[in-house]
Design a protein around this motif. Structure first.
Motif, short mmCIF file in Angstrom:
data_model
loop_
_atom_site.label_atom_id
_atom_site.label_comp_id
_atom_site.label_asym_id
_atom_site.label_seq_id
_atom_site.Cartn_x
_atom_site.Cartn_y
_atom_site.Cartn_z
N THR A 151 31.60 17.41 41.03
CA THR A 151 31.15 18.46 39.97
C THR A 151 32.12 17.90 38.96
O THR A 151 33.75 17.34 39.19
CB THR A 151 32.28 19.78 40.69
OG1 THR A 151 31.46 20.52 41.87
CG2 THR A 151 32.51 20.94 39.52
N VAL A 152 31.65 18.51 37.59
CA VAL A 152 32.45 17.91 36.53
C VAL A 152 32.36 19.44 35.37
O VAL A 152 31.52 19.97 36.15
CB VAL A 152 31.23 16.98 35.87
CG1 VAL A 152 32.03 15.93 36.78
CG2 VAL A 152 29.60 17.32 35.94
N ALA A 153 32.71 19.22 35.15
CA ALA A 153 33.26 21.19 33.47
C ALA A 153 33.87 20.44 33.18
O ALA A 153 34.34 18.89 32.05
CB ALA A 153 34.13 21.84 34.65
N ALA A 154 33.80 21.01 31.79
CA ALA A 154 34.93 20.49 30.33
C ALA A 154 34.82 22.28 29.63
O ALA A 154 33.73 23.19 29.97
CB ALA A 154 33.16 20.24 28.90
N ALA A 155 35.76 22.24 28.55
CA ALA A 155 36.17 23.81 28.37
C ALA A 155 36.85 23.46 27.03
O ALA A 155 37.49 22.81 27.10
CB ALA A 155 36.13 25.00 28.95
N SER A 156 36.57 24.53 25.95
CA SER A 156 37.46 24.39 24.67
C SER A 156 38.14 25.68 25.27
O SER A 156 37.88 26.80 25.63
CB SER A 156 36.58 25.01 23.93
OG SER A 156 35.55 26.35 23.62
N HIS A 157 39.39 26.19 24.74
CA HIS A 157 40.40 26.75 24.42
C HIS A 157 40.55 27.21 23.72
O HIS A 157 41.29 26.46 22.97
CB HIS A 157 41.55 25.76 25.41
CG HIS A 157 42.28 27.19 26.21
ND1 HIS A 157 44.03 27.03 26.12
CD2 HIS A 157 42.10 27.93 26.92
CE1 HIS A 157 43.91 28.16 26.25
NE2 HIS A 157 43.36 29.08 27.47
N PHE A 158 40.15 28.30 23.52
CA PHE A 158 41.48 28.68 21.64
C PHE A 158 41.08 28.81 19.75
O PHE A 158 41.72 27.42 19.57
CB PHE A 158 42.87 28.87 21.63
CG PHE A 158 43.25 29.62 23.18
CD1 PHE A 158 42.78 30.53 23.81
CD2 PHE A 158 44.61 29.74 23.26
CE1 PHE A 158 43.78 31.26 24.65
CE2 PHE A 158 45.59 30.69 24.56
CZ PHE A 158 44.66 31.22 24.42
N PHE A 159 39.65 28.33 20.72
CA PHE A 159 38.74 27.70 19.25
C PHE A 159 38.97 28.17 18.31
O PHE A 159 38.28 29.60 18.76
CB PHE A 159 37.41 27.12 19.73
CG PHE A 159 36.91 26.30 18.86
CD1 PHE A 159 37.10 25.38 17.76
CD2 PHE A 159 35.75 27.16 17.82
CE1 PHE A 159 36.98 24.01 17.15
CE2 PHE A 159 35.49 26.72 16.94
CZ PHE A 159 35.64 25.38 16.56
N PRO A 160 39.29 28.89 16.99
CA PRO A 160 39.90 30.05 16.28
C PRO A 160 37.82 30.44 15.78
O PRO A 160 36.59 29.06 16.10
CB PRO A 160 39.77 28.92 14.93
CG PRO A 160 40.66 28.04 15.30
CD PRO A 160 39.97 27.31 16.02
N ALA A 161 37.88 31.31 15.88
CA ALA A 161 36.07 32.23 15.40
C ALA A 161 36.11 31.65 13.91
O ALA A 161 34.95 31.59 13.19
CB ALA A 161 36.36 33.39 15.84
N THR A 162 36.92 31.39 12.88
CA THR A 162 36.78 30.86 11.71
C THR A 162 36.42 28.94 11.70
O THR A 162 36.37 29.11 10.23
CB THR A 162 37.84 30.88 11.18
OG1 THR A 162 38.94 30.14 11.43
CG2 THR A 162 38.69 32.30 10.73
N PHE A 163 36.12 28.68 12.61
CA PHE A 163 35.77 27.08 12.55
C PHE A 163 36.96 26.24 12.20
O PHE A 163 36.35 25.40 10.99
CB PHE A 163 34.44 27.25 12.56
CG PHE A 163 33.59 27.73 12.71
CD1 PHE A 163 32.65 27.41 14.36
CD2 PHE A 163 32.42 29.23 13.22
CE1 PHE A 163 32.07 28.01 15.55
CE2 PHE A 163 31.95 30.06 13.79
CZ PHE A 163 31.61 29.41 15.01
#
Length: 270
Positions: A144-156
């Motif tokens: 199993t492999v996984a990835a994610a962003s965490h608290f990426f600003p909605a303003t980019f």
């Protein structure tokens, strides 16, 4: 603070509150799933927190989920020399509320979550929104492999609190799958990249005894200001029918304090 008690890399987190780290956790259950986890540190650090999460199915294969969280510093009192004339303790906290959607399958799951945050340090207060995505894949059997962003600003825009997670898990032993007496032993690796440029590494192992018990252990190397520290963590999960009780403990850096986590997840319609 929530990550200090983890015995599994953030990208591989699952369960009712797993979407706090990886939104893909929203789409990985069959029925209704709810849970709450309480975190507490020693009085030396004075931190406490609460995570509440849940998800329910929509029209197949979609699921929707929510997550609520609050972390705070306890027992900060004003002194007679404080420049602030307000009475009472000093408020220091961060809290959030999020809603996400996920799609789960046998070999691939994806999820996305929008969160609204507020944080306060005495008289200073900040608010903002983040939007995160996650993916989990099973490219071959046992992996199993996984990835994610965490608290990426909605303003980019760039933000020092943003993190990016990646993780992999491989079952080196898998016997009697689906049976009450089955055994699964897994090895794991996780990485956390901070917007500041620091990179943390986690190595761990997990033992599943049937569907009723799981033990996890991990060692995390954290980087900050060109310094590296090792932080161990251990977790135990026990299932009683629809209820899953989770206990975890993460040792503090440099031997200062530690973080304890107690959680209860309820799964309906498994």
């Amino acid at each position: 603070m929530a990550a200090l008690s983890l015995a599994v890399p953030p990208a591989l987190q699952s369960g009712a509150t797993g979407s706090f780290w990886n939104p893909v956790a929203v789409g990985e259950r069959r029925g209704i799933s709810v849970g709450a986890h309480v975190m507490h540190t020693s009085d030396i650090l004075g931190l406490s927190g609460l995570l509440v999460g849940g998800s329910l199915p929509l029209r197949r294969p979609l699921r929707v989920g929510i997550v609520l969280g609050r972390m705070q510093v306890r027992d900060l009192v004003r002194t007679t020399t404080s420049p602030d004339t307000e009475e009472g303790s000093i408020p220091v906290y961060a809290q959030l509320a999020g809603i996400g959607i996920g799609v789960g399958g046998r070999t691939a799951s994806v999820g996305a979550m929008v969160r609204y945050h507020t944080a306060r340090l005495d008289t200073q207060e900040e608010r903002g929104a983040t939007i995160d995505v996650g993916v989990r894949l099973i490219p071959i059997a046992r992996l199993t492999v996984a990835a994610a962003s965490h608290f990426f600003p909605a303003t980019f825009t760039s933000d020092p609190t943003t993190e990016y997670y990646a993780g992999a898990e491989y079952a080196v032993v898998e016997r009697g799958a689906g049976q009450p007496s089955s055994v699964r032993i897994s090895v794991r690796y996780g990485a956390t990249y901070h917007d500041s440029g620091d990179l943390d590494h986690t190595a761990g192992v997990g033992l599943n005894a049937g569907d009723w018990a799981r033990i996890d252990a991990a060692l995390t190397s954290e980087s900050s200001y060109d310094a590296h520290e090792l932080r161990p963590g251990i977790g135990l999960s026990l299932r009683f029918g629809r209820y899953v009780v989770a206990l975890a403990h993460g040792l503090g850096l440099n031997g200062v304090g530690g973080t304890y986590r107690v959680g209860l997840d309820v799964e309906l319609g498994r």
